[in-house]
Motif scaffolding. Structure first.
Motif, PDB file in Angstrom:
ATOM      1  N   GLU A 152       0.823  -1.207   0.000  1.00  0.00           N
ATOM      2  CA  GLU A 152       0.000   0.000   0.000  1.00  0.00           C
ATOM      3  C   GLU A 152       0.861   1.263   0.000  1.00  0.00           C
ATOM      4  OE1 GLU A 152      -0.308  -2.443   2.429  1.00  0.00           O
ATOM      5  OE2 GLU A 152      -1.999  -3.463   1.514  1.00  0.00           O
ATOM      6  N   ALA A 153       2.135   1.139   0.352  1.00  0.00           N
ATOM      7  CA  ALA A 153       3.018   2.301   0.429  1.00  0.00           C
ATOM      8  C   ALA A 153       3.646   2.660  -0.919  1.00  0.00           C
ATOM      9  CB  ALA A 153       4.126   2.038   1.447  1.00  0.00           C
ATOM     10  N   LYS A 154       3.463   1.856  -1.931  1.00  0.00           N
ATOM     11  CA  LYS A 154       4.115   2.095  -3.222  1.00  0.00           C
ATOM     12  C   LYS A 154       3.794   3.475  -3.788  1.00  0.00           C
ATOM     13  CE  LYS A 154       4.941   0.277  -7.836  1.00  0.00           C
ATOM     14  NZ  LYS A 154       5.900   1.321  -8.052  1.00  0.00           N
ATOM     15  N   GLN A 155       2.539   3.841  -3.774  1.00  0.00           N
ATOM     16  CA  GLN A 155       2.154   5.140  -4.329  1.00  0.00           C
ATOM     17  C   GLN A 155       2.795   6.281  -3.533  1.00  0.00           C
ATOM     18  OE1 GLN A 155      -2.061   5.844  -4.498  1.00  0.00           O
ATOM     19  NE2 GLN A 155      -1.842   7.554  -5.889  1.00  0.00           N
ATOM     20  N   ALA A 156       2.823   6.163  -2.212  1.00  0.00           N
ATOM     21  CA  ALA A 156       3.429   7.203  -1.380  1.00  0.00           C
ATOM     22  C   ALA A 156       4.925   7.292  -1.645  1.00  0.00           C
ATOM     23  CB  ALA A 156       3.165   6.929   0.093  1.00  0.00           C
ATOM     24  N   MET A 157       5.598   6.156  -1.817  1.00  0.00           N
ATOM     25  CA  MET A 157       7.029   6.162  -2.092  1.00  0.00           C
ATOM     26  C   MET A 157       7.328   6.775  -3.464  1.00  0.00           C
ATOM     27  SD  MET A 157       8.638   5.170   0.533  1.00  0.00           S
ATOM     28  CE  MET A 157      10.271   4.822  -0.065  1.00  0.00           C
ATOM     29  N   ASP A 158       6.490   6.476  -4.432  1.00  0.00           N
ATOM     30  CA  ASP A 158       6.668   7.082  -5.758  1.00  0.00           C
ATOM     31  C   ASP A 158       6.512   8.602  -5.676  1.00  0.00           C
ATOM     32  OD1 ASP A 158       7.226   4.742  -7.122  1.00  0.00           O
ATOM     33  OD2 ASP A 158       5.165   4.441  -7.797  1.00  0.00           O
ATOM     34  N   GLN A 159       5.503   9.057  -4.947  1.00  0.00           N
ATOM     35  CA  GLN A 159       5.282  10.498  -4.785  1.00  0.00           C
ATOM     36  C   GLN A 159       6.486  11.134  -4.095  1.00  0.00           C
ATOM     37  OE1 GLN A 159       2.951  12.448  -6.012  1.00  0.00           O
ATOM     38  NE2 GLN A 159       3.862  14.248  -5.063  1.00  0.00           N
ATOM     39  N   PHE A 160       7.005  10.465  -3.068  1.00  0.00           N
ATOM     40  CA  PHE A 160       8.165  10.938  -2.331  1.00  0.00           C
ATOM     41  C   PHE A 160       9.367  11.055  -3.271  1.00  0.00           C
ATOM     42  CE2 PHE A 160      11.432   9.817   1.110  1.00  0.00           C
ATOM     43  CZ  PHE A 160      11.548  11.129   1.538  1.00  0.00           C
ATOM     44  N   LYS A 161       9.546  10.064  -4.137  1.00  0.00           N
ATOM     45  CA  LYS A 161      10.651  10.071  -5.096  1.00  0.00           C
ATOM     46  C   LYS A 161      10.545  11.274  -6.041  1.00  0.00           C
ATOM     47  CE  LYS A 161      10.424   6.850  -8.207  1.00  0.00           C
ATOM     48  NZ  LYS A 161      10.500   5.549  -8.884  1.00  0.00           N
ATOM     49  N   TYR A 162       9.332  11.548  -6.514  1.00  0.00           N
ATOM     50  CA  TYR A 162       9.141  12.676  -7.423  1.00  0.00           C
ATOM     51  C   TYR A 162       9.372  14.007  -6.704  1.00  0.00           C
ATOM     52  CZ  TYR A 162       7.286   9.299 -10.727  1.00  0.00           C
ATOM     53  OH  TYR A 162       7.137   8.231 -11.578  1.00  0.00           O
ATOM     54  N   GLU A 163       8.980  14.082  -5.429  1.00  0.00           N
ATOM     55  CA  GLU A 163       9.220  15.302  -4.653  1.00  0.00           C
ATOM     56  C   GLU A 163      10.724  15.561  -4.510  1.00  0.00           C
ATOM     57  OE1 GLU A 163       7.224  15.145  -0.875  1.00  0.00           O
ATOM     58  OE2 GLU A 163       5.292  14.770  -1.826  1.00  0.00           O
ATOM     59  N   MET A 164      11.472  14.514  -4.210  1.00  0.00           N
ATOM     60  CA  MET A 164      12.920  14.655  -4.054  1.00  0.00           C
ATOM     61  C   MET A 164      13.551  15.086  -5.374  1.00  0.00           C
ATOM     62  SD  MET A 164      14.004  14.036  -0.961  1.00  0.00           S
ATOM     63  CE  MET A 164      12.622  15.049  -0.545  1.00  0.00           C
ATOM     64  N   ALA A 165      13.135  14.475  -6.471  1.00  0.00           N
ATOM     65  CA  ALA A 165      13.683  14.830  -7.780  1.00  0.00           C
ATOM     66  C   ALA A 165      13.405  16.287  -8.106  1.00  0.00           C
ATOM     67  CB  ALA A 165      13.101  13.912  -8.856  1.00  0.00           C
ATOM     68  N   SER A 166      12.210  16.739  -7.772  1.00  0.00           N
ATOM     69  CA  SER A 166      11.845  18.135  -8.025  1.00  0.00           C
ATOM     70  C   SER A 166      12.691  19.072  -7.169  1.00  0.00           C
ATOM     71  CB  SER A 166      10.362  18.337  -7.723  1.00  0.00           C
ATOM     72  OG  SER A 166       9.998  19.670  -7.919  1.00  0.00           O
ATOM     73  N   GLU A 167      12.862  18.746  -5.882  1.00  0.00           N
ATOM     74  CA  GLU A 167      13.672  19.579  -4.993  1.00  0.00           C
ATOM     75  C   GLU A 167      15.117  19.667  -5.463  1.00  0.00           C
ATOM     76  OE1 GLU A 167      13.488  18.594  -0.828  1.00  0.00           O
ATOM     77  OE2 GLU A 167      11.299  18.592  -0.851  1.00  0.00           O
ATOM     78  N   LEU A 168      15.626  18.582  -6.038  1.00  0.00           N
ATOM     79  CA  LEU A 168      17.013  18.555  -6.490  1.00  0.00           C
ATOM     80  C   LEU A 168      17.195  19.180  -7.871  1.00  0.00           C
ATOM     81  CD1 LEU A 168      17.960  14.970  -5.305  1.00  0.00           C
ATOM     82  CD2 LEU A 168      18.754  17.127  -4.346  1.00  0.00           C
ATOM     83  N   GLY A 169      16.094  19.521  -8.534  1.00  0.00           N
ATOM     84  CA  GLY A 169      16.183  20.137  -9.851  1.00  0.00           C
ATOM     85  C   GLY A 169      16.597  19.150 -10.937  1.00  0.00           C
ATOM     86  N   ILE A 170      16.230  17.888 -10.757  1.00  0.00           N
ATOM     87  CA  ILE A 170      16.547  16.852 -11.745  1.00  0.00           C
ATOM     88  C   ILE A 170      15.766  17.124 -13.030  1.00  0.00           C
ATOM     89  CG2 ILE A 170      16.450  14.357 -12.197  1.00  0.00           C
ATOM     90  CD1 ILE A 170      18.393  15.061  -9.948  1.00  0.00           C
ATOM     91  N   ASN A 171      16.349  16.752 -14.153  1.00  0.00           N
ATOM     92  CA  ASN A 171      15.708  16.881 -15.459  1.00  0.00           C
ATOM     93  C   ASN A 171      14.250  16.397 -15.367  1.00  0.00           C
ATOM     94  OD1 ASN A 171      14.853  16.538 -18.100  1.00  0.00           O
ATOM     95  ND2 ASN A 171      16.796  15.729 -18.802  1.00  0.00           N
ATOM     96  N   PRO A 172      13.280  17.239 -15.709  1.00  0.00           N
ATOM     97  CA  PRO A 172      11.863  16.886 -15.527  1.00  0.00           C
ATOM     98  C   PRO A 172      11.341  15.751 -16.415  1.00  0.00           C
ATOM     99  CG  PRO A 172      12.066  19.015 -16.608  1.00  0.00           C
ATOM    100  CD  PRO A 172      13.453  18.591 -16.230  1.00  0.00           C
ATOM    101  N   GLU A 173      12.186  15.135 -17.217  1.00  0.00           N
ATOM    102  CA  GLU A 173      11.728  14.015 -18.052  1.00  0.00           C
ATOM    103  C   GLU A 173      11.190  12.864 -17.208  1.00  0.00           C
ATOM    104  OE1 GLU A 173      14.212  12.601 -21.256  1.00  0.00           O
ATOM    105  OE2 GLU A 173      15.201  14.548 -21.341  1.00  0.00           O
ATOM    106  N   TYR A 174      11.622  12.762 -15.934  1.00  0.00           N
ATOM    107  CA  TYR A 174      11.180  11.671 -15.065  1.00  0.00           C
ATOM    108  C   TYR A 174       9.670  11.712 -14.829  1.00  0.00           C
ATOM    109  CZ  TYR A 174      10.774  15.094 -11.334  1.00  0.00           C
ATOM    110  OH  TYR A 174      10.403  16.180 -10.591  1.00  0.00           O
ATOM    111  N   LYS A 175       9.057  12.883 -15.019  1.00  0.00           N
ATOM    112  CA  LYS A 175       7.623  13.024 -14.742  1.00  0.00           C
ATOM    113  C   LYS A 175       6.767  12.132 -15.627  1.00  0.00           C
ATOM    114  CE  LYS A 175       8.050  17.652 -12.897  1.00  0.00           C
ATOM    115  NZ  LYS A 175       7.728  19.068 -13.048  1.00  0.00           N
TER     116      LYS A 175
END
Length: 77
Positions: free
Chosen positions: A15-38
């Protein structure tokens, strides 16, 4: 003979998979990673950037766990 490797990286609480994915995207955004991951495909993101996302996720989880323990114990005296 070819051996198949089994991934040990799995989420223990499905059940935590969706929350972990969201967390991963938040971290990528904070780090300024190339937005292609979206798009959900991380193949165009460098290994270094992916590692940075994972490392920051771990640091944040550890910090939150430490804060939780501090609250349970009533803080340091």
């Amino acid at each position: 003979m070819t051996r198949r490797r089994r991934s040990k990286n799995r989420i223990l609480v499905p059940e935590a998979k969706q929350a972990m994915d969201q967390f991963k995207y938040e971290m990528a955004s904070e780090l300024g990673i190339n937005p292609e991951y979206k798009s959900g495909y991380w193949g165009n993101i460098s290994s270094r950037e992916c590692g940075a996302v994972g490392g920051h996720m771990v640091r944040r989880m550890i910090a939150e766990a430490e804060q939780s323990l501090m609250k349970q114990e009533g803080g340091f005296k």
